[in-house]
Design an enzyme around this catalytic site. Structure first.
Site, PDB file in Angstrom:
ATOM      1  N   THR B 145     -14.022 -13.184  13.923  1.00  0.00           N
ATOM      2  CA  THR B 145     -14.578 -12.689  14.933  1.00  0.00           C
ATOM      3  C   THR B 145     -14.918 -12.074  14.968  1.00  0.00           C
ATOM      4  O   THR B 145     -16.304 -11.745  15.310  1.00  0.00           O
ATOM      5  CB  THR B 145     -13.693 -14.209  15.753  1.00  0.00           C
ATOM      6  OG1 THR B 145     -12.247 -13.514  15.725  1.00  0.00           O
ATOM      7  CG2 THR B 145     -13.322 -15.611  15.088  1.00  0.00           C
ATOM      8  N   LYS B 171      -8.004 -13.638   8.926  1.00  0.00           N
ATOM      9  CA  LYS B 171      -8.781 -13.378   9.962  1.00  0.00           C
ATOM     10  C   LYS B 171      -8.032 -13.188  11.278  1.00  0.00           C
ATOM     11  O   LYS B 171      -6.787 -13.668  11.353  1.00  0.00           O
ATOM     12  CB  LYS B 171     -10.308 -13.686  10.907  1.00  0.00           C
ATOM     13  CG  LYS B 171      -9.483 -15.385  10.930  1.00  0.00           C
ATOM     14  CD  LYS B 171      -9.372 -15.065  12.602  1.00  0.00           C
ATOM     15  CE  LYS B 171     -10.328 -14.112  13.811  1.00  0.00           C
ATOM     16  NZ  LYS B 171      -9.759 -13.969  15.423  1.00  0.00           N
ATOM     17  N   THR B 182      -3.676 -13.144  16.317  1.00  0.00           N
ATOM     18  CA  THR B 182      -4.644 -14.222  16.590  1.00  0.00           C
ATOM     19  C   THR B 182      -5.383 -14.052  15.107  1.00  0.00           C
ATOM     20  O   THR B 182      -6.028 -13.533  14.980  1.00  0.00           O
ATOM     21  CB  THR B 182      -5.800 -13.924  17.783  1.00  0.00           C
ATOM     22  OG1 THR B 182      -5.723 -13.143  18.794  1.00  0.00           O
ATOM     23  CG2 THR B 182      -7.176 -15.001  16.936  1.00  0.00           C
ATOM     24  N   GLU B 267      -9.386  -4.509  16.847  1.00  0.00           N
ATOM     25  CA  GLU B 267     -10.404  -4.639  17.897  1.00  0.00           C
ATOM     26  C   GLU B 267     -10.322  -2.875  18.751  1.00  0.00           C
ATOM     27  O   GLU B 267      -9.479  -2.372  19.131  1.00  0.00           O
ATOM     28  CB  GLU B 267     -10.738  -5.428  19.189  1.00  0.00           C
ATOM     29  CG  GLU B 267     -10.396  -6.486  18.569  1.00  0.00           C
ATOM     30  CD  GLU B 267     -10.842  -7.543  19.288  1.00  0.00           C
ATOM     31  OE1 GLU B 267     -10.056  -7.526  20.474  1.00  0.00           O
ATOM     32  OE2 GLU B 267     -11.185  -8.714  19.443  1.00  0.00           O
ATOM     33  N   ASN B 388     -12.644  -5.827  24.856  1.00  0.00           N
ATOM     34  CA  ASN B 388     -12.381  -7.111  25.801  1.00  0.00           C
ATOM     35  C   ASN B 388     -12.773  -7.534  27.189  1.00  0.00           C
ATOM     36  O   ASN B 388     -12.055  -8.146  27.750  1.00  0.00           O
ATOM     37  CB  ASN B 388     -10.625  -6.443  25.592  1.00  0.00           C
ATOM     38  CG  ASN B 388     -10.351  -7.105  23.564  1.00  0.00           C
ATOM     39  OD1 ASN B 388     -10.671  -8.779  24.397  1.00  0.00           O
ATOM     40  ND2 ASN B 388     -10.084  -5.791  23.064  1.00  0.00           N
ATOM     41  N   THR B 393     -18.862 -13.130  26.814  1.00  0.00           N
ATOM     42  CA  THR B 393     -20.365 -12.912  27.541  1.00  0.00           C
ATOM     43  C   THR B 393     -20.820 -12.454  27.109  1.00  0.00           C
ATOM     44  O   THR B 393     -21.095 -12.585  25.491  1.00  0.00           O
ATOM     45  CB  THR B 393     -19.749 -12.017  28.722  1.00  0.00           C
ATOM     46  OG1 THR B 393     -20.148 -10.565  28.175  1.00  0.00           O
ATOM     47  CG2 THR B 393     -19.200 -12.075  30.210  1.00  0.00           C
TER      48      THR B 393
END
Lengths: 393, 393
Positions: B145, B171, B182, B267, B388, B393
Site C-alpha cells: 500500500t 506488507k 497493519t 510511513e 497520514n 484523498t
C-alpha cells in the site's frame, strides 16, 4: 484576574534567571492566613521531588503558600533534587513567615537536570517582595514553558453562594495526558470550606476536566493541581448546604475553562478536537472509548488534513477493550454523518467541508446506554514534531 | 524468493484495477495440494470481513489458497462486505479447483469502502492464470500500500531439519501496532508439520516478532499472518523431534526478518528504534515496559531530533503500570550512558552524537530480574503526519 480574583490571596511573578531566555520563571501565591487546601497530583510512578513534597505538605488540609518555577522540572534528580525542593519551601517559609510544611512547591520544565538553586532562592526573595492582590497575571505568566499565552479563569458565584469567587491559573503546552496534563494549576477561593470538602470538590472537578484532556498520551512527572480556600467571603460551603452545588459547579467551570485553554494552546496543534461519546453503557465506558479515540495518531493526522477518515475512529474504538457492538455505532464529524450502523453514511464531501473549522467535535453513539463523556485532544501536526524534536536544546 | 521459496507453492501478482494508480493490487498464493495451515489475526474488536472469513477457513487446520488485495480493506462494510469476501473465496475456489472453505482472504487499504467486485473477480481469474513457482516477488509487490519496497524473507534449514525451506512475504507501512501491524503476511514451508504444531510454532514466532513492532500504537482491523506447510520436503517436524527446535528458530528468523523490514519502511520514519529492556522481573514486565516507552510520542520526537532527552524514557516508564523502582533505572542510548540510578549520567554531547545513526537502540535496565524484551518502533516525523493527513484523498 485569576489566582488573585478571590479575596485573601496575593501573588507575584518574577525573572529569577532559571530560564536562559530572560522570561519570568518564578511565581508565588500566598494566602493572607493559613488556608484550607487540597491537591491532586500526577499518577505517573516517576514523581518529581516537588510533587512528593507538595503531596506531603497538603496532607493535613492546610497551606499558606505555593511557589512555582518554570525552566526546570526537578524530576529524576535524586536526593539532591529532593533537598532542593525542601530548600525552596524553607525559603518561602522564611520570606512569608509561616511553617515550612504549609508551603507547596511546583516545578515544570526539562526532566533530569538540577535547578540553579542560588537563582531559585534569590528569586523567591524577589517574588515575596513583589506580592500583591493584583499579581495573578504576573504569576500565571511566570509558570509558562512552551505555552504561548498565560491561562487564567475565574467565576463569581450567585444564588446561595453569592459573594464567593473562584479563580485560577494553569500552564500546559506539551505532555498533556491521561490524567492531568503537564500541567501546574493553582485555584483559589474565598469560600469557607473544610479541607475534606475541598478535596472532594477538587477531585470531582479534576476528573471531569483536566483528566479529560489527552493531547499526546504522555503523562508528566510533575502534574499538580492545588486548591486553596481563604474563607474571606464569610460564605460557608459544605455538602448539604444550598451553596454546595453552586460551589461545585463554579469550581468545575474554572477547571474546565483552564483545561480548554490548555488544549487551545497545545504544542503545535492547529485544531481542538472534542471526542464526544454518547449512548455509553456507563460513564466509565464512555470515557474509555473517548480516550482511546483521542489517542489515535492516525485519526489525529486525518483531522489535521480535514480528511473524513471515519474508519480510523472505529479502528481505534476496537482497540480500547470496551465491550461494544461495532455494527451499532454511529459517527458524525461536526454534525455531518459519516458512519451509521458501523458502515459508511452521508456525503464524504460534506464531511470534508465540516472538518474545516478549527474546532471539531467527533460524536460517537455506541447505542449501549445513556451515559456520555467528552475527551479533548488536538490534531497531530508537523509543528508538534518540530517543537518536540528540539525542546531540550 | 519468498512465499514461493518452499517447494509446493505457486504465486502471482497482477493489476486488477482496484487501486486507482495502476499498480499491482491482487495476489494469489496456492499450494499444489491442500496444505496444513495456521493463522493469527488482529485482536482489534472491529474485524474486517476477510479476517472473519479467514479465521473460519483456517479453523480446520487446512488451506489450499490465499487471495490478497491492496487498494481496499473491506472493513466496516457490513453484510455486503462479508458477501464480497465470500465471493472472492468462491472465485478462487473455482479457478484453482478446491473447496471454498480452503481459501483464505486478506485485504488492505482504506477502511469503510466496498471493493470494486467486478475488478476483484476478473483479477482473481488473471492471477490464477499467472501462477508460477517464481511468482513470490510479484505477489509481494501486489500487496503493497504505502510500502515503498516489497518485503520478503526466507531461510533454508540445516542439521536435523536439512532440506526444509521457510519463506514469506509481508506488507506494512502504517497503523503498525500493539499486536501485529497493519500487516498482511503469508509464510510457507515445505516441512511436514501437523496443523496443531504449525499453530503453536506460529503463535510463538508472532509473539516475539510481529507483536513487538509498535510504530504508532494503532492496531489495524485487518492484520493477518498465515502459515502453510506443503510437506514436500518429506522432513517430518514435530515437537520432540530433533528438527523441531530448528524449525521454530527458522520460522522466527523469517518472521523477524519481515518484521524488521516493516519497521524500516514505516510511513515517514527516519530512524528505526529498538527499545531493549533488560533486568526485567519477567518477560511480561519487560515487554510492557518496552512497549510503553515505544509509544511515547514525545520520546519519538526527541530521537528524531537526536535529542538525548532521557527524562522522556523515565516518564514513559512511569505510566506503564509495571512495578519498578525509578531510582534503580539505568539508560543508555546506543551504548552511551544517559541515566544511572534514575538520575543524569554521562556526557550529553556524547549521547547526542550517539543518536546520529539511523538505527538507535535504547537500553533500559530495570535491575529487577533477568528477563529481557525488545520492541521495535520508529521516530515521529513531519512526514508521518503528512502521509497520514491525506491518505484517503
Amino acid at each position: 484576574m485569576s489566582v488573585t480574583a478571590a479575596r485573601g490571596f496575593r501573588a507575584s511573578g518574577v525573572v529569577a534567571g532559571i530560564k536562559s531566555n530572560g522570561r519570568p520563571d518564578l511565581a508565588l501565591v500566598v494566602a493572607d492566613r493559613t488556608a484550607a487546601a487540597a491537591g491532586v497530583f500526577t499518577r505517573n510512578q516517576v514523581q518529581a521531588a516537588p510533587v512528593r513534597l507538595s503531596r506531603e505538605a497538603v496532607s493535613d488540609g492546610r497551606l499558606r503558600a505555593v511557589v512555582l518555577n518554570s525552566g526546570g522540572a526537578n524530576a529524576c534528580t535524586g536526593a539532591a533534587g529532593a533537598a532542593d525542593a525542601v530548600a525552596m519551601a524553607a525559603a518561602v517559609s522564611a520570606a512569608v513567615g509561616c511553617p515550612a510544611h504549609d508551603v507547596a512547591v511546583a516545578s515544570t520544565g526539562l526532566i533530569g537536570t538540577r535547578l540553579p538553586m542560588r537563582r531559585e532562592l534569590a528569586g523567591i526573595g524577589a517574588a515575596a517582595g513583589a506580592l500583591g492582590p493584583a499579581g495573578g497575571t504576573a504569576a500565571a505568566t511566570a509558570i509558562m514553558t512552551t505555552d504561548t499565552v498565560c491561562k487564567e479563569a475565574s467565576v463569581q458565584l450567585a444564588g446561595a453562594a453569592a459573594g464567593v469567587t473562584i479563580g485560577g491559573m494553569a500552564k500546559g503546552a506539551g505532555m498533556l495526558a491521561p490524567a492531568l496534563a503537564t500541567m501546574l494549576a493553582v485555584v483559589t477561593t474565598d469560600a469557607d470550606v473544610a479541607s475534606a470538602d475541598l478535596d472532594r470538590a477538587l477531585r470531582t472537578a479534576v476528573a471531569r476536566t483536566f483528566d479529560r484532556v489527552d493531547v499526546d498520551g504522555c503523562m508528566s512527572t510533575n502534574d499538580t493541581v492545588l486548591l486553596l480556600a481563604s474563607a474571606r467571603s464569610g460564605v460557608i460551603v459544605a455538602p448539604g448546604t444550598p451553596a454546595w452545588p453552586d460551589f461545585v459547579t463554579g469550581l468545575g467551570e474554572v477547571c474546565s475553562g483552564l483545561a480548554n485553554q490548555l488544549v487551545d494552546d497545545a504544542e503545535g496543534a492547529s485544531k481542538r478536537i472534542a471526542i464526544k461519546v454518547v449512548g455509553g453503557a456507563d460513564e466509565e465506558q464512555a470515557v474509555a472509548a473517548a480516550r482511546g479515540v483521542a489517542r489515535s495518531a492516525l485519526l489525529k493526522c486525518a483531522i489535521h488534513g480535514a480528511d473524513p477518515n471515519w474508519g480510523r475512529v472505529l479502528a481505534a474504538l476496537g482497540t480500547t477493550g470496551i465491550a461494544f457492538d461495532p455494527e451499532a455505532v454511529d459517527i458524525t464529524f461536526n454534525g455531518e454523518p459519516v458512519c451509521a450502523g458501523g458502515v459508511a453514511a452521508g456525503d464524504p464531501e460534506a464531511a470534508r467541508a465540516a472538518l474545516a473549522p478549527r474546532e471539531v467535535t467527533i460524536t460517537i453513539d455506541l447505542h449501549a446506554g445513556a451515559s456520555h463523556a467528552t475527551v479533548l485532544t488536538t490534531d497531530l501536526t508537523a509543528e508538534y514534531v518540530h517543537e518536540n524534536s528540539a525542546y531540550s536544546t
